[in-house]
Design a protein around this motif. Sequence first.
Motif, PDB file in Angstrom:
ATOM      1  N   GLU A  22     -49.893 -39.322 -18.088  1.00  0.00           N
ATOM      2  CA  GLU A  22     -49.665 -39.073 -19.507  1.00  0.00           C
ATOM      3  C   GLU A  22     -50.968 -38.739 -20.236  1.00  0.00           C
ATOM      4  O   GLU A  22     -50.983 -37.923 -21.165  1.00  0.00           O
ATOM      5  N   GLU A  23     -52.073 -39.317 -19.782  1.00  0.00           N
ATOM      6  CA  GLU A  23     -53.378 -38.995 -20.377  1.00  0.00           C
ATOM      7  C   GLU A  23     -53.770 -37.548 -20.080  1.00  0.00           C
ATOM      8  O   GLU A  23     -54.234 -36.822 -20.967  1.00  0.00           O
ATOM      9  N   SER A  44     -49.674 -43.826 -16.525  1.00  0.00           N
ATOM     10  CA  SER A  44     -50.590 -43.770 -17.673  1.00  0.00           C
ATOM     11  C   SER A  44     -51.646 -42.685 -17.473  1.00  0.00           C
ATOM     12  O   SER A  44     -52.010 -41.974 -18.420  1.00  0.00           O
TER      13      SER A  44
END
Length: 625
Positions: free
Chosen positions: A572-573, A569
């Motif tokens: 992906e950020e 996560s």
Amino acid sequence: MCGVIGWIGQPGSSPNEALIERAMTRLHHRGPDGRGYSERDHVGLGHTRLAIIDLAGAKQPMAHDSGLRISFNGEIYNFRALRNRLEGLGHRFVLNSDTEVLAAACAQWGPEAVDHLEGMYAFVVDDPERDLVWAARDPLGQKPLYACDARFQPQAAWLFVSELKAVLPEAERRVDREAALRFLTYDFVPDEEGIFQGVQKLRPGEVWCLQRSQPGEPHRRRFFPLHPGAKIESTADYLEGLETRLDDAVQRRLVSDVPLGVFLSGGIDSSLITAFAVRHRKAGGLKTFAIGFEEKIFDERHHAQAVADHLGTDHHCRVVTAQHLLDVVPTILSHQDEPFGDPSLIPTYLLSQFAREQVTVALGGDGGDELFLGYPTFVAESLRKPFRWFPRLGWKASAAAAQLLPGGQGHCPLDYKVKRFLAGSSRPLPDRHQVWIGGATPEVLRRLAPGLNEEELFAPSRRSWAASRGDDFERLTQLYAEHYLAAGVLQKADRASMMVSLELRAPFLDRGVVRHALQAPHALRISGRQTKIALRRLAQRMLPTSITERPKKGFGIPLSDWLRGPLRSWLEEQLDADRIKQQDLFAPSEVRDLLAEHLRGQCDHGKLLWNLACLSAFLSRSHSP
């Protein structure tokens, strides 16, 4: 260690004291024990101090009777011998301080003072008598020093600073795209350039001299070339000399007025440093520090404990979990001056944090792998050597075929090693080593930068290679010391340790040890898959066999797997399409495709994606108000 700032304006102007004061506040972690500011005419010096020697005295910036002023970060290990010599030349001293001795040496010899120093350092000198402002960095680059021109800080002609982030908020921040591409390749921004236009670093063993009355382009001099000396062909003589020099280097680095310990991983390098250190400390009087991991593939604590038991040190070990490592990623990345891609920065920071609970100074084994050929890439070079006859097209075809191998799991799986070995083997020296050890191959980078020029990409390492001397392995020693060690390993060590105000010392980087390493006979360097033969032979006299015959392990983490799992996560950020588009360096669609291929397990782009994420996080932070 300390923080250094040097402001050189145009004659008739005044330094921006408010900016320098804010920069010193941002450098507090480098020098929590004091700060000082001094200006004369258009030259201002700032300093933050971590007190190690002469705790009550030695305030900086320090002035000399000649009118010279200095802001100094580091340690001069031979300062007592230098003091005796300078007293014979008429200098008088009132402190027990290496800074006072350094100031006198600079007054006596000017920029040639560096030729007399044994230590790790970065400093700026204002010398009105010689009409000079000059700066220097130690021979191997243990201490950082950024140099910024008016493109980056328009109010100054030149600005020197220990950490770039100290002056970022007030600067003109225009990203150098070529430097960003080199970061993706090298895992760091090479020393002769910076991530922003108008920024570079002094190279290891370099002096810059500026005319004080007209500060234009600096005159630069390299004062410690890493060229090999005459070979010492006798194995016995070489090992005896190595033992003497390492023992002297360790003894010099044990001088401290604050608590001191040693980083002990259980590898050859740190174990040897510990073995020499116990010669000069009372039994049980030397603290050693290690961290262990729950994952057995990365855990070395039993090796470290074996060495500690053998040598009788006061050993301390802390086991860290994957969650510990993951939790500190944002903190560590937010502390970087430029994007930095070596993930071993994370465990190095945790080890420094652990040691700092009990000591202020620590010795480590940095430099052993570069000077004595310890990396797997040297083995790769040795294995490739019999196949020099194989045509380049053959290597390229083999590399293309290897891409059909399914992606493996874990830390550096076999398929990853095979693909990198073949991709690098199609290239000449020194380029193939950058492919083997770096973050991304040119073939993959062309997806992000279609007009990529390999000549430009590899220009920094090619310049170093062209200036090197000796046979291939001697030249590789010089290349790795100047690039991977200085801009990579030592930058990691400095940032990780200084985040917690810990001074880290490296006996292998003593000038005498470095020169001796460059005189090693080939039989004591590398043979087939056996590396660091000289250090192993020396270690056999002092350490258990289980340590002397160990292969190199390294301070690794399961990066590729983490990017598919607990760090997904976050990854992906950082690589969000809108963010990549705003940064305007690479096509968001290509970044998205690389990410998708990695998450599917189709290809191992772990190192490249980590570098892209580190670059994105850095740019987002450095461009925020």
